[in-house]
Design an enzyme around this catalytic site. Structure first.
Site, mmCIF file in Angstrom:
data_model
loop_
_atom_site.group_PDB
_atom_site.id
_atom_site.type_symbol
_atom_site.label_atom_id
_atom_site.label_comp_id
_atom_site.label_asym_id
_atom_site.label_seq_id
_atom_site.Cartn_x
_atom_site.Cartn_y
_atom_site.Cartn_z
ATOM 1 N N SER A 246 3.029 -2.523 10.312
ATOM 2 C CA SER A 246 4.463 -2.232 10.618
ATOM 3 C C SER A 246 5.520 -3.746 10.971
ATOM 4 O O SER A 246 5.863 -3.993 11.099
ATOM 5 C CB SER A 246 4.737 -2.201 12.229
ATOM 6 O OG SER A 246 4.362 -0.793 12.773
ATOM 7 N N GLU B 299 -7.185 5.140 7.963
ATOM 8 C CA GLU B 299 -7.134 6.074 7.698
ATOM 9 C C GLU B 299 -8.100 6.495 6.745
ATOM 10 O O GLU B 299 -8.072 7.500 6.784
ATOM 11 C CB GLU B 299 -5.559 6.372 6.722
ATOM 12 C CG GLU B 299 -4.756 6.170 7.422
ATOM 13 C CD GLU B 299 -3.455 5.423 7.084
ATOM 14 O OE1 GLU B 299 -3.140 4.870 5.643
ATOM 15 O OE2 GLU B 299 -2.009 4.749 7.377
ATOM 16 N N HIS C 44 -9.805 1.595 4.548
ATOM 17 C CA HIS C 44 -8.704 1.588 5.565
ATOM 18 C C HIS C 44 -8.954 2.847 6.321
ATOM 19 O O HIS C 44 -9.042 3.300 6.543
ATOM 20 C CB HIS C 44 -7.490 1.831 4.676
ATOM 21 C CG HIS C 44 -6.018 1.734 5.103
ATOM 22 N ND1 HIS C 44 -5.581 2.811 5.688
ATOM 23 C CD2 HIS C 44 -4.952 0.996 5.378
ATOM 24 C CE1 HIS C 44 -4.366 2.387 6.316
ATOM 25 N NE2 HIS C 44 -3.603 1.470 6.019
ATOM 26 N N GLY D 164 4.970 0.881 5.062
ATOM 27 C CA GLY D 164 5.987 1.989 4.821
ATOM 28 C C GLY D 164 6.688 0.814 3.666
ATOM 29 O O GLY D 164 8.262 0.966 2.848
ATOM 30 N N ASN E 76 1.023 -1.356 0.319
ATOM 31 C CA ASN E 76 -0.310 0.139 -0.066
ATOM 32 C C ASN E 76 1.160 1.089 -0.139
ATOM 33 O O ASN E 76 1.750 1.294 1.137
ATOM 34 C CB ASN E 76 -0.871 0.131 0.931
ATOM 35 C CG ASN E 76 -1.912 1.314 1.526
ATOM 36 O OD1 ASN E 76 -1.591 2.061 0.501
ATOM 37 N ND2 ASN E 76 -2.390 1.303 2.059
ATOM 38 N N TRP E 77 0.474 2.346 -1.421
ATOM 39 C CA TRP E 77 2.121 3.011 -1.298
ATOM 40 C C TRP E 77 1.807 4.572 -0.514
ATOM 41 O O TRP E 77 2.166 5.160 -0.943
ATOM 42 C CB TRP E 77 2.342 3.720 -2.616
ATOM 43 C CG TRP E 77 3.345 1.645 -3.640
ATOM 44 C CD1 TRP E 77 3.664 0.767 -2.884
ATOM 45 C CD2 TRP E 77 3.209 1.871 -4.587
ATOM 46 N NE1 TRP E 77 4.108 -0.177 -3.956
ATOM 47 C CE2 TRP E 77 4.151 0.850 -5.461
ATOM 48 C CE3 TRP E 77 3.837 3.450 -5.460
ATOM 49 C CZ2 TRP E 77 4.949 0.436 -6.292
ATOM 50 C CZ3 TRP E 77 4.289 2.564 -6.960
ATOM 51 C CH2 TRP E 77 4.617 1.533 -7.336
ATOM 52 N N LYS E 78 0.130 4.440 -0.301
ATOM 53 C CA LYS E 78 -0.458 5.713 0.413
ATOM 54 C C LYS E 78 0.226 6.300 -0.660
ATOM 55 O O LYS E 78 -0.369 6.584 -2.023
ATOM 56 C CB LYS E 78 0.034 6.231 1.979
ATOM 57 C CG LYS E 78 -0.233 4.367 2.317
ATOM 58 C CD LYS E 78 -0.449 4.504 4.177
ATOM 59 C CE LYS E 78 -0.010 3.018 4.907
ATOM 60 N NZ LYS E 78 -0.534 3.894 6.102
ATOM 61 N N GLU F 4 -5.719 -4.799 10.532
ATOM 62 C CA GLU F 4 -4.756 -3.963 10.697
ATOM 63 C C GLU F 4 -4.749 -2.966 11.475
ATOM 64 O O GLU F 4 -6.023 -1.968 12.002
ATOM 65 C CB GLU F 4 -4.967 -2.942 9.398
ATOM 66 C CG GLU F 4 -4.357 -3.417 8.503
ATOM 67 C CD GLU F 4 -3.479 -2.781 7.241
ATOM 68 O OE1 GLU F 4 -2.379 -2.741 6.557
ATOM 69 O OE2 GLU F 4 -4.389 -1.414 6.623
ATOM 70 N N GLY G 144 2.089 2.044 10.986
ATOM 71 C CA GLY G 144 3.289 2.994 11.295
ATOM 72 C C GLY G 144 4.044 3.819 12.760
ATOM 73 O O GLY G 144 4.404 4.664 11.995
#
Ligand code: PGA
Length: 266
Positions: A215, A102, A100, A237, A12-14, A170, A176
């Site tokens: 993570s 976020e 997600h 990440g 997931n490159w966000k 998640e 993160g």
């Protein structure tokens, strides 16, 4: 014992990568995948929408799948700034992340909204990677299982089956942060999700891939990927650097290394 499903490693490159570094990353990954010998694995990358079309076109000649990070639940029309699942599928995407944390946090997405987005994704024959997970406060209050169950049952489209649904567990507090649950905690939640999937989807629930996310790194992936009912990872990440993402892909267990006890549906 049934064979465990083929693991998925999804990046997931966000909201990261410009044209140059995004394409370099896709190129490095393609080269390594095309020369890879190893246990079966489904690899996907989810770039930002700005790169989705070009990365999907570039990777179309490789086994790597491409996905979006979100979509509108609607099909078309006067919805400025939104992008439909149909438009995403039309670019060559094979999957889309929905729910997600976020997006739940930044855009107030409820389980109902996530379900509508998941339905839109499945309507186009893409797979929905549906994220669920508890916050730190919910975990400290002992509510992990309650929250995960509620999100799972309320966000899961009725059109779901093992071919169009991937669950990503998640924990919000692990995303993160460099903090992860213990392997036992991950195993307990994944077993619970598996039991719930059995109840809803009967034996097909055994084949739905349940990913762990939060993570995941080159250092901890080996052990996490061997927890029963962990069928891969959603990686943030560590998916932005080819060396760490590749180590995670290489850590996927051989089919006979994993044993996940099958329980009959209730
Ligand atoms: P992280 O993100 O690997 O950077 O923790 C995972 C995710 O948000 O999908």
């Amino acid at each position: 014992m049934a064979n465990a499903p083929i693991p998925v490693i999804a990046g997931n490159w966000k909201m990261n990568c410009m044209h140059g570094d995004g394409h370099a990353l896709a190129n490095d990954l393609a080269e390594r995948m095309l020369n890879r010998y190893g246990p079966p694995v489904d690899v996907a990358v989810c770039p930002p929408l700005t790169l989705l079309g070009s990365v999907a076109a570039f990777l179309s000649a490789t086994p790597i799948k491409v996905g979006a990070q979100d979509c509108s639940p609607l099909t078309m029309g006067a919805h400025t700034g939104d992008v439909s699942a149909e438009q995403i599928a039309n670019l060559g995407a094979a999957c889309t992340i929905v729910g997600h944390s976020e997006r739940r946090r930044d855009h107030g997405e409820t389980d109902e909204v996530v379900r509508a987005k998941g339905e839109a994704v499945q309507r186009t024959r893409m797979s929905a990677i549906m994220c669920i997970g508890e916050t730190d406060a919910e975990r400290n209050a002992g509510k992990t299982i309650e929250v995960v169950t509620r999100q799972l049952l309320n966000s899961m489209p009725e059109t779901s089956h093992a071919g169009n649904l991937i669950i990503a567990y998640e924990p919000v507090w692990a995303i993160g942060t460099g903090r992860t649950p213990t392997l036992k905690e991950i195993g307990d939640v994944h077993q619970h999700i598996r039991d719930q999937l059995f109840e809803v989807l009967d034996y097909d629930g055994y084949s739905v891939r349940i990913l762990y996310g939060g993570s995941v790194t080159a250092d901890n992936c080996h052990d996490i990927l061997r927890v029963p009912h962990v069928n891969g990872a959603l990686v943030g990440g560590a998916s932005l650097k080819i060396d760490s993402f590749w180590k995670i892909i290489e850590a996927v267990p051989k089919p006979d290394e994993v044993s996940a006890p099958v329980r009959a549906p209730a």
